[in-house]
Design an enzyme around this catalytic site. Sequence first.
Site, PDB file in Angstrom:
ATOM      1  N   GLN A  47      26.707  63.333  34.383  1.00 20.34           N
ATOM      2  CA  GLN A  47      26.077  62.435  33.402  1.00 20.34           C
ATOM      3  C   GLN A  47      24.487  62.478  33.474  1.00 20.34           C
ATOM      4  OE1 GLN A  47      26.924  57.928  33.495  1.00 20.34           O
ATOM      5  NE2 GLN A  47      24.590  57.803  34.262  1.00 20.34           N
TER       6      GLN A  47
ATOM      7  N   LYS B  31      16.161  53.888  30.886  1.00 23.78           N
ATOM      8  CA  LYS B  31      16.875  53.017  31.553  1.00 23.78           C
ATOM      9  C   LYS B  31      17.762  53.865  32.715  1.00 23.78           C
ATOM     10  CE  LYS B  31      17.266  49.124  29.847  1.00 23.78           C
ATOM     11  NZ  LYS B  31      17.298  49.228  28.448  1.00 23.78           N
TER      12      LYS B  31
ATOM     13  N   ASP C 116      22.968  60.322  38.724  1.00 24.58           N
ATOM     14  CA  ASP C 116      24.508  60.059  38.320  1.00 24.58           C
ATOM     15  C   ASP C 116      25.236  61.240  38.111  1.00 24.58           C
ATOM     16  OD1 ASP C 116      26.826  59.270  37.464  1.00 24.58           O
ATOM     17  OD2 ASP C 116      25.978  57.422  36.604  1.00 24.58           O
TER      18      ASP C 116
ATOM     19  N   ASP D 208      18.405  54.462  36.648  1.00 28.27           N
ATOM     20  CA  ASP D 208      18.443  53.578  37.978  1.00 28.27           C
ATOM     21  C   ASP D 208      17.569  54.282  38.878  1.00 28.27           C
ATOM     22  OD1 ASP D 208      20.661  52.077  37.047  1.00 28.27           O
ATOM     23  OD2 ASP D 208      22.124  53.728  37.521  1.00 28.27           O
TER      24      ASP D 208
ATOM     25  N   ASP E  90      27.067  54.350  41.468  1.00 27.73           N
ATOM     26  CA  ASP E  90      27.339  55.809  40.840  1.00 27.73           C
ATOM     27  C   ASP E  90      26.400  56.618  41.177  1.00 27.73           C
ATOM     28  OD1 ASP E  90      25.739  54.726  39.084  1.00 27.73           O
ATOM     29  OD2 ASP E  90      27.340  54.683  37.327  1.00 27.73           O
ATOM     30  N   ASP E  91      25.239  56.216  41.857  1.00 26.53           N
ATOM     31  CA  ASP E  91      24.157  57.304  41.974  1.00 26.53           C
ATOM     32  C   ASP E  91      24.146  57.963  43.374  1.00 26.53           C
ATOM     33  OD1 ASP E  91      22.126  56.835  39.359  1.00 26.53           O
ATOM     34  OD2 ASP E  91      23.012  54.937  39.920  1.00 26.53           O
TER      35      ASP E  91
ATOM     36  N   ARG F   9      26.644  48.548  30.295  1.00 31.99           N
ATOM     37  CA  ARG F   9      26.291  49.523  28.873  1.00 31.99           C
ATOM     38  C   ARG F   9      24.769  49.506  29.053  1.00 31.99           C
ATOM     39  NH1 ARG F   9      30.773  50.734  25.921  1.00 31.99           N
ATOM     40  NH2 ARG F   9      32.637  49.741  26.786  1.00 31.99           N
TER      41      ARG F   9
ATOM     42  N   SER G  81       1.024  47.906  59.868  1.00 27.92           N
ATOM     43  CA  SER G  81      -0.509  48.308  60.213  1.00 27.92           C
ATOM     44  C   SER G  81      -1.425  48.119  58.838  1.00 27.92           C
ATOM     45  CB  SER G  81      -0.575  49.791  60.480  1.00 27.92           C
ATOM     46  OG  SER G  81      -1.813  50.406  60.639  1.00 27.92           O
TER      47      SER G  81
ATOM     48  N   TYR H 278      34.569  59.767  36.387  1.00 26.13           N
ATOM     49  CA  TYR H 278      33.968  59.527  35.128  1.00 26.13           C
ATOM     50  C   TYR H 278      32.508  60.006  35.051  1.00 26.13           C
ATOM     51  CZ  TYR H 278      33.186  57.033  30.782  1.00 26.13           C
ATOM     52  OH  TYR H 278      33.222  57.023  29.613  1.00 26.13           O
TER      53      TYR H 278
ATOM     54  N   TYR I 137      13.554  55.054  23.355  1.00 32.76           N
ATOM     55  CA  TYR I 137      13.136  54.956  25.071  1.00 32.76           C
ATOM     56  C   TYR I 137      14.443  55.277  25.626  1.00 32.76           C
ATOM     57  CZ  TYR I 137      12.076  52.279  29.152  1.00 32.76           C
ATOM     58  OH  TYR I 137      12.287  51.929  30.518  1.00 32.76           O
TER      59      TYR I 137
END
Length: 366
Positions: free
Chosen positions: A95, A233, A12, A235, A53-54, A267, A244, A91, A230
């Site tokens: 990122q 998260k 992103d 994408d 957004d990726d 979020r 086959s 935006y 962590y």
Amino acid sequence: MVKTTLSVIKADIGSLAGHHVAPPQLLDVARQELAKAKREGLIEDFYVTRVGDDLELIMTHRKGEESEEIHTLAWETFKRAADVARGLGLYGAGQDLLSDAFSGNLRGMGPGYAEIEIEERPAEPVVVFMADKTEPGAFNLPVFRMFADPFNTAGLVIAPKLHRGFTFEVMDVHEGKVVELSTPEEMYDLLALIGSPERYVIRRVYTREEPRDVAAAVSTTRLNLIAGKYVGKDDPVAIVRAQSKFPALGEVLEPFAFPHLVAGWMRGSHNGPLMPVGEADARPSRFDGPPRVVALGFNVKDSKLIGPSDLFADVAFERARRLANEIADYMRRHGPFMPHRLGPGEMEYTTLPQVLEKLKDRFREA
Ligand code: 13P
Ligand code: 13P
Ligand code: MG
Ligand code: MG
């Protein structure tokens, strides 16, 4: 025999009107960069798209997995696109590139990628999955069903080449360890792990039939705990081989007819249904979602990409989309309550520590 590597690398690097959609200007930059790399012989072929957004770079080459040259190409391409994104005031420009455009969460440690190096079969069908507003564990349920659920994949029961089952490599993202489990024998152990997709994530799948061959790969590149938090998260993208000795195309896609609940909506802190869509509809806007997944079908021939076919554009997935919209309505009505909102350990944003701090003197014995 020359081996072909399929690399799907995404980041992103900025989007229009919020965390919504990477605009054509970014795709143009990526296409220019990859066309140059193809002319120079670094890559054999490419396809550029966006899911929400990726920005997604699908590339074939002969440099193997984890190639420095290929990863540098992707990084430089993202950097150029990020410059354009900044110029346009998009935006979250940059990122995912450890840049100064940090948008308020710990995500952004780097691009995600899935890669497989293969000896091409005479016909080599592959499906590239790309999702937005979710996390790599979102693929646990569908990948399990493709390779281990006989009610999904008829071939496990009736096709001799699939009948022995598959081996799953599962990553414990808290410990940074992997374990291999083979189905059908170890199915219940596998499910005990991957039913917690925030901690245990299917990273690769292999055939059990010899020679052992890669069947699927999921991006798990950012799945780790950094400073006790962590940051996985991300994408995700995944590559699945079809036909086959692998599940048939329709068996690979069938799990997505059920829009299961995944984490990562709004979020990065809410559960919502994963909606299968064609490329044109991968523009999440309702409450920044609901989460989307696109599937592109290719054949790989002499390291070139034939296709794609936009697989979820099929009208047969309309009911799944309608159901996903109904589930979205139902989940949204929970507002800030779990299980729509994620649990405390999983949210990307939380005010809980501040709220507890503010109220600490007002808590008394019950
Ligand atoms: P901002 O806090 O930067 O507005 O971003 C919110 C959001 O949608 C990111 O997940
Ligand atoms: P992305 O992870 O797609 O940037 O979305 C951020 C978000 O949480 C939007 O609500
Ligand atoms: Mg974003
Ligand atoms: Mg995204």
